[in-house]
Design a protein around this motif. Structure first.
Motif, PDB file in Angstrom:
ATOM      1  N   THR A 169      -3.092   0.555  -3.895  1.00 53.31           N
ATOM      2  CA  THR A 169      -2.670  -0.829  -3.748  1.00 53.31           C
ATOM      3  C   THR A 169      -1.803  -1.187  -4.948  1.00 53.31           C
ATOM      4  OG1 THR A 169      -4.731  -1.383  -2.595  1.00 53.31           O
ATOM      5  CG2 THR A 169      -3.458  -3.216  -3.494  1.00 53.31           C
ATOM      6  N   ILE A 170      -0.587  -1.631  -4.667  1.00 51.61           N
ATOM      7  CA  ILE A 170       0.380  -1.951  -5.712  1.00 51.61           C
ATOM      8  C   ILE A 170       0.711  -3.430  -5.622  1.00 51.61           C
ATOM      9  CG2 ILE A 170       2.625  -1.370  -6.720  1.00 51.61           C
ATOM     10  CD1 ILE A 170       0.741   1.051  -6.459  1.00 51.61           C
ATOM     11  N   ASN A 171       0.720  -4.110  -6.766  1.00 50.44           N
ATOM     12  CA  ASN A 171       1.214  -5.487  -6.774  1.00 50.44           C
ATOM     13  C   ASN A 171       1.997  -5.748  -8.041  1.00 50.44           C
ATOM     14  OD1 ASN A 171      -1.740  -5.611  -7.884  1.00 50.44           O
ATOM     15  ND2 ASN A 171      -0.769  -7.467  -8.669  1.00 50.44           N
ATOM     16  N   ILE A 172       2.832  -6.754  -7.997  1.00 50.67           N
ATOM     17  CA  ILE A 172       3.598  -7.118  -9.184  1.00 50.67           C
ATOM     18  C   ILE A 172       2.890  -8.248  -9.911  1.00 50.67           C
ATOM     19  CG2 ILE A 172       5.759  -6.387  -8.117  1.00 50.67           C
ATOM     20  CD1 ILE A 172       6.458  -9.452  -8.035  1.00 50.67           C
ATOM     21  N   GLY A 173       3.182  -8.357 -11.205  1.00 52.72           N
ATOM     22  CA  GLY A 173       2.592  -9.393 -12.030  1.00 52.72           C
ATOM     23  C   GLY A 173       3.584 -10.486 -12.374  1.00 52.72           C
ATOM     24  N   ASP A 174       3.127 -11.413 -13.221  1.00 52.72           N
ATOM     25  CA  ASP A 174       3.919 -12.597 -13.550  1.00 52.72           C
ATOM     26  C   ASP A 174       5.252 -12.254 -14.192  1.00 52.72           C
ATOM     27  OD1 ASP A 174       1.692 -13.984 -12.682  1.00 52.72           O
ATOM     28  OD2 ASP A 174       0.968 -14.443 -14.704  1.00 52.72           O
ATOM     29  N   LEU A 175       5.258 -11.257 -15.100  1.00 59.76           N
ATOM     30  CA  LEU A 175       6.517 -10.950 -15.781  1.00 59.76           C
ATOM     31  C   LEU A 175       7.549 -10.365 -14.829  1.00 59.76           C
ATOM     32  CD1 LEU A 175       5.689  -9.582 -19.347  1.00 59.76           C
ATOM     33  CD2 LEU A 175       6.944 -11.655 -18.738  1.00 59.76           C
ATOM     34  N   MET A 176       7.110  -9.540 -13.873  1.00 54.42           N
ATOM     35  CA  MET A 176       8.064  -9.013 -12.898  1.00 54.42           C
ATOM     36  C   MET A 176       8.581 -10.136 -11.997  1.00 54.42           C
ATOM     37  SD  MET A 176       9.867  -6.534 -11.697  1.00 54.42           S
ATOM     38  CE  MET A 176       9.238  -4.897 -12.111  1.00 54.42           C
ATOM     39  N   ALA A 177       7.702 -11.046 -11.590  1.00 57.58           N
ATOM     40  CA  ALA A 177       8.159 -12.183 -10.790  1.00 57.58           C
ATOM     41  C   ALA A 177       9.172 -13.011 -11.579  1.00 57.58           C
ATOM     42  CB  ALA A 177       6.969 -13.040 -10.373  1.00 57.58           C
ATOM     43  N   THR A 223       3.908  -6.289 -15.373  1.00 59.33           N
ATOM     44  CA  THR A 223       5.026  -5.784 -14.581  1.00 59.33           C
ATOM     45  C   THR A 223       4.556  -5.285 -13.225  1.00 59.33           C
ATOM     46  OG1 THR A 223       6.110  -5.195 -16.655  1.00 59.33           O
ATOM     47  CG2 THR A 223       7.008  -4.231 -14.649  1.00 59.33           C
ATOM     48  N   ILE A 224       3.833  -4.172 -13.172  1.00 61.39           N
ATOM     49  CA  ILE A 224       3.229  -3.715 -11.919  1.00 61.39           C
ATOM     50  C   ILE A 224       1.812  -3.239 -12.190  1.00 61.39           C
ATOM     51  CG2 ILE A 224       5.384  -3.098 -10.726  1.00 61.39           C
ATOM     52  CD1 ILE A 224       4.802  -0.165 -11.418  1.00 61.39           C
ATOM     53  N   THR A 225       0.976  -3.376 -11.172  1.00 58.25           N
ATOM     54  CA  THR A 225      -0.406  -2.937 -11.214  1.00 58.25           C
ATOM     55  C   THR A 225      -0.616  -1.868 -10.160  1.00 58.25           C
ATOM     56  OG1 THR A 225      -1.136  -5.143 -11.906  1.00 58.25           O
ATOM     57  CG2 THR A 225      -2.818  -3.657 -11.013  1.00 58.25           C
ATOM     58  N   ILE A 226      -1.266  -0.768 -10.541  1.00 53.18           N
ATOM     59  CA  ILE A 226      -1.552   0.346  -9.630  1.00 53.18           C
ATOM     60  C   ILE A 226      -3.066   0.444  -9.508  1.00 53.18           C
ATOM     61  CG2 ILE A 226      -1.226   2.799  -9.177  1.00 53.18           C
ATOM     62  CD1 ILE A 226       1.178   2.735 -11.095  1.00 53.18           C
ATOM     63  N   LEU A 227      -3.575   0.145  -8.336  1.00 56.61           N
ATOM     64  CA  LEU A 227      -5.016  -0.003  -8.128  1.00 56.61           C
ATOM     65  C   LEU A 227      -5.531   1.040  -7.147  1.00 56.61           C
ATOM     66  CD1 LEU A 227      -7.763  -1.556  -8.086  1.00 56.61           C
ATOM     67  CD2 LEU A 227      -6.739  -3.072  -6.370  1.00 56.61           C
ATOM     68  N   ASP A 228      -6.564   1.761  -7.581  1.00 55.73           N
ATOM     69  CA  ASP A 228      -7.324   2.615  -6.680  1.00 55.73           C
ATOM     70  C   ASP A 228      -8.681   1.946  -6.496  1.00 55.73           C
ATOM     71  OD1 ASP A 228      -7.741   5.218  -5.239  1.00 55.73           O
ATOM     72  OD2 ASP A 228      -9.375   5.353  -6.674  1.00 55.73           O
ATOM     73  N   ARG A 229      -8.981   1.489  -5.279  1.00 54.07           N
ATOM     74  CA  ARG A 229     -10.158   0.657  -5.058  1.00 54.07           C
ATOM     75  C   ARG A 229     -11.048   1.247  -3.980  1.00 54.07           C
ATOM     76  NH1 ARG A 229      -9.004  -3.299  -0.720  1.00 54.07           N
ATOM     77  NH2 ARG A 229      -6.894  -2.920   0.053  1.00 54.07           N
ATOM     78  N   LEU A 285       0.865  -1.166   0.000  1.00 52.63           N
ATOM     79  CA  LEU A 285       0.000   0.000   0.000  1.00 52.63           C
ATOM     80  C   LEU A 285       0.908   1.224   0.000  1.00 52.63           C
ATOM     81  CD1 LEU A 285      -2.692  -0.979   2.669  1.00 52.63           C
ATOM     82  CD2 LEU A 285      -2.836  -1.214   0.187  1.00 52.63           C
ATOM     83  N   VAL A 286       0.570   2.209  -0.817  1.00 55.36           N
ATOM     84  CA  VAL A 286       1.440   3.380  -0.967  1.00 55.36           C
ATOM     85  C   VAL A 286       0.661   4.643  -0.630  1.00 55.36           C
ATOM     86  CG1 VAL A 286       2.741   4.784  -2.611  1.00 55.36           C
ATOM     87  CG2 VAL A 286       2.920   2.295  -2.686  1.00 55.36           C
ATOM     88  N   LYS A 287       1.181   5.401   0.333  1.00 54.81           N
ATOM     89  CA  LYS A 287       0.624   6.710   0.660  1.00 54.81           C
ATOM     90  C   LYS A 287       1.650   7.779   0.310  1.00 54.81           C
ATOM     91  CE  LYS A 287       2.167   6.998   5.503  1.00 54.81           C
ATOM     92  NZ  LYS A 287       1.735   7.204   6.901  1.00 54.81           N
ATOM     93  N   GLY A 288       1.255   9.056   0.474  1.00 52.77           N
ATOM     94  CA  GLY A 288       2.173  10.139   0.149  1.00 52.77           C
ATOM     95  C   GLY A 288       2.408  10.292  -1.336  1.00 52.77           C
ATOM     96  N   HIS A 289       1.483   9.792  -2.170  1.00 56.97           N
ATOM     97  CA  HIS A 289       1.649   9.816  -3.615  1.00 56.97           C
ATOM     98  C   HIS A 289       1.300  11.173  -4.217  1.00 56.97           C
ATOM     99  CE1 HIS A 289      -2.699   9.331  -3.426  1.00 56.97           C
ATOM    100  NE2 HIS A 289      -2.515   8.247  -2.674  1.00 56.97           N
ATOM    101  N   GLY A 290       0.475  11.967  -3.527  1.00 58.74           N
ATOM    102  CA  GLY A 290       0.159  13.309  -3.995  1.00 58.74           C
ATOM    103  C   GLY A 290      -0.854  13.386  -5.122  1.00 58.74           C
ATOM    104  N   ILE A 291      -1.555  12.305  -5.412  1.00 57.55           N
ATOM    105  CA  ILE A 291      -2.557  12.298  -6.481  1.00 57.55           C
ATOM    106  C   ILE A 291      -3.916  12.630  -5.878  1.00 57.55           C
ATOM    107  CG2 ILE A 291      -3.648  10.916  -8.295  1.00 57.55           C
ATOM    108  CD1 ILE A 291      -0.985   9.257  -8.304  1.00 57.55           C
TER     109      ILE A 291
END
Length: 319
Positions: free
Chosen positions: A238-246, A205-211, A37-43
């Motif tokens: 919420t940030i997660n990595i995908g198959d290619l990044m793994a 690679t990475i997923t950036i989710l606002d839920r 989880l990422v805060k302080g993103h400023g969006i």
């Protein structure tokens, strides 16, 4: 299974020790769960809510009007309900996902006709909701910049130069999906084994989710605890990595199964809208796993981003 909250302010403006501490925490989390989880993103939160309101206006249109903008999984425009089944990628023939999606992508054509037709087709925008195009284009630009920053953090966490991943993702396509998860009173009874999104791993690679939080929300699979509710922390991504990044990291980092629960009888009127940005590596980049000591021992063969994504997208498409 810890899913820590990472403060980007400490990464952006902290001391060298602060930055090293943030990178180490990211490395631990991606090894253990593949999620942050990422805060302080400023969006601006109101920006995201304006996108949701505009998307609701589109999703509320008559089905015949929406059909003008229909596309297949992997295309651009409206993906109707019943067209995507994430269980198919593992060979299970369970019911399709309970969602509809409006999707757009980067319009940076390469000049290669076959590649542009497959990966950079023109975005499709509904004339009935004129502000959706502007909002999505602005948000996608913000997300590409955000993804570049996150890739820099991940590179340092993995022990590489800060630009290592972003240099290999700077000409990539992306997908910006607006997922609508209809309320139970609209879907009717849910079939056995049916979800808003069935258990799956992300492909890229990475997923950036606002839920949005809800009864029918996100769950993440833990090897020790099974399915757990993903924590909800106000104004975090919420940030997660995908198959290619793994695969890139030799499975040092985990591409973790997750799912979105079906609509709940406890909240029959609950409708959720998620904003999901999928960042990919350059389509012609050959992803090769880092060997030990950075990666773990593995038997992955090199694969281009395009070949890998094409196979996965085809697998989840309902015929």
């Amino acid at each position: 299974m810890p899913i820590p909250v990472i403060d980007l302010e400490e990464w952006r403006h902290g001391s060298l020790d602060d930055r090293a501490s943030v990178a180490a925490e990211v490395d631990r989390a991606l090894q253990e769960s593949g999620f942050l989880l990422v805060k302080g993103h400023g969006i601006d939160r109101s920006f995201r809510e304006r996108i949701r309101e505009s998307a609701r206006s589109f999703f509320a249109l008559d089905g015949g009007l929406k059909e003008r903008y229909a596309t297949a999984v992997g295309g651009r425009g409206w993906i109707p309900p019943g067209k995507e089944a994430n269980t198919y990628v593992d060979g299970e023939q369970l019911p399709p996902d309970l969602k509809e999606t409006y999707t757009s992508g980067w319009d940076q054509a390469t000049g290669a006709p076959a590649d542009d037709a497959e990966w950079f087709s023109p975005n499709v925008w509904p004339t009935e909701v004129p502000d959706l195009e502007r909002l999505c284009n602005e948000y996608s630009q913000v997300m590409r910049e955000f993804a570049t920053e996150l890739l820099g953090l991940l590179a340092v966490a993995f022990g590489l130069e800060e630009s290592w991943f972003s240099d290999r993702c700077n000409q990539s396509t992306h997908a910006f999906n607006i997922n609508r998860y209809p309320a139970l009173h609209l879907t009717g009874p849910v079939d056995e084994g049916q979800y808003r999104i069935a258990p799956h791993t992300d492909f890229g690679t990475i997923t950036i989710l606002d839920r949005q939080a809800g009864y029918g929300g996100l769950q993440v699979y833990s090897r020790s605890d099974g399915w757990i509710d993903a924590p909800v922390v106000e104004d975090t991504y919420t940030i997660n990595i995908g198959d290619l990044m793994a695969r890139w990291t030799g499975d040092r980092w985990a591409s973790t199964q997750h799912r979105v629960l079906p609509p709940s009888p406890e909240a029959p009127d609950e409708e959720l809208i998620s904003l999901i940005f999928f960042c990919e590596a350059n389509l012609d980049h050959v992803v090769e796993s880092f060997p030990p000591p950075l990666g773990l021992p593995n038997s992955y063969l090199p694969v281009t981003t395009a070949d890998y994504l094409r196979g996965r997208i085809n697998a989840i498409t309902v015929p």
